[in-house]
Enzyme design. Sequence first.
Site, PDB file in Angstrom:
ATOM      1  N   ASP A  72       0.811  -1.207   0.000  1.00 15.82           N
ATOM      2  CA  ASP A  72       0.000   0.000   0.000  1.00 15.82           C
ATOM      3  C   ASP A  72       0.854   1.271   0.000  1.00 15.82           C
ATOM      4  O   ASP A  72       1.536   1.561   0.980  1.00 15.82           O
ATOM      5  CB  ASP A  72      -0.897  -0.022   1.245  1.00 15.82           C
ATOM      6  CG  ASP A  72      -1.756   1.208   1.394  1.00 15.82           C
ATOM      7  OD1 ASP A  72      -2.028   1.879   0.375  1.00 15.82           O
ATOM      8  OD2 ASP A  72      -2.160   1.508   2.539  1.00 15.82           O
ATOM      9  N   ASP A 127      -2.386   5.761  -5.152  1.00 16.57           N
ATOM     10  CA  ASP A 127      -2.591   4.874  -4.008  1.00 16.57           C
ATOM     11  C   ASP A 127      -2.904   3.449  -4.450  1.00 16.57           C
ATOM     12  O   ASP A 127      -3.996   3.163  -4.939  1.00 16.57           O
ATOM     13  CB  ASP A 127      -3.730   5.427  -3.150  1.00 16.57           C
ATOM     14  CG  ASP A 127      -3.820   4.769  -1.790  1.00 16.57           C
ATOM     15  OD1 ASP A 127      -3.250   3.683  -1.608  1.00 16.57           O
ATOM     16  OD2 ASP A 127      -4.480   5.345  -0.910  1.00 16.57           O
TER      17      ASP A 127
END
Length: 380
Positions: free
Chosen positions: A89, A270
């Site tokens: 992430d 992201d």
Amino acid sequence: MKWLVLLWLVAFSECIVKIPLRRVKTMRKTLSGKHMLNNFLKEHAYRLSQISFRGSNLTIHPLRNIKDVVYMGSITIGTPPQEFQVIFDTGSSDLWVPSDICAITPCSTHNRFRHLQSSTFRITNKTFSVAYESGSMKGVVAHDTVRIGDLVSTDQPFGLSMAEYGFEDVTFDGILGLNYPNVSFSGAIPIFDKLKNEGAISELVFAFYLSTDKQEGSVVMFGGVDHRYYEGELNWVPLIQAGDWIVHMDRISMRREVIACSGGCEAVVDTGVSMIKGPGILVDNIQELIGARPRGSKHYVSCSAVNTLPPIIFTINGVNYQVPAQAYILKDSRGYCYTIFEEITVSPSTETWILGNIFLRLYFSVFDRANDRIGLARAV
């Protein structure tokens, strides 16, 4: 086999470590009911098996693709190693997995770290919590050996969750954050920074290739860039400021008309988010322009619209990145078509968009810590 041959051909890249990722659907959408989930896991048992090519630092994991736009890969923690499936992430900095002390439902349905079985484990008295768009966790900081393929970080700080909320129906066990250390909630050094400081990574970059082909693997690579995963040249975009993977976006347009980000805005790149998210009013405007109608938590369109709707263009640093209707309209399990635009649940002070995996499946992405920039190029 063709995919393995392709990876073998690039094995000469000395300091590139590649971890194939698995594209999955949340268990709420894939399976309903505890017994169905248990039966599925029995029928699709997955064991860690890695192939290392000497002198190449190339590690390949077998893939299990359960269909959708969340991507995860294997890591191990402890001595002997315990395997976990995590999301890599770029939107967060902390690494955490469930603890065997955590007995609530989100923890008990995932692999939990058995600290008493690791000879290299040590605990601290530092606690922390992290809130994500999809859930939150509370935990304690511990140290142990963490492996990402051939990369090994000894005495790596990581989080053990004692409580989790909102992760009941996800297939991943935990999250491995790849953002800058200043956004860490635990205050621990992120694994990428520790590997960098120890000289385990030759180039201070990592990159993502997120496949759209169910039969082919997605990879995150550390320490270099494999140019076979994209077409043309990388377009480098400077970060607004060092410390977060956020860039300036010029505008969002459709049919040559600006439909959002009219005065420029911020874009968060992201890998921990599936969709494309933005301010509610602007997202609603896009839904109206493409003829989407709300139904439950999603906005639906006629599936025939995929062939007639124009692409939506995200202009970043003067370069146009097209997202065609075939990418921003998906089909649910019942065969109905919905859009991938969603409202950001928090309200930043400036107009902010999140470019998640729907965008990154189209564009190979390079995260350059040495020069505080992101590179984008059309994925192959």
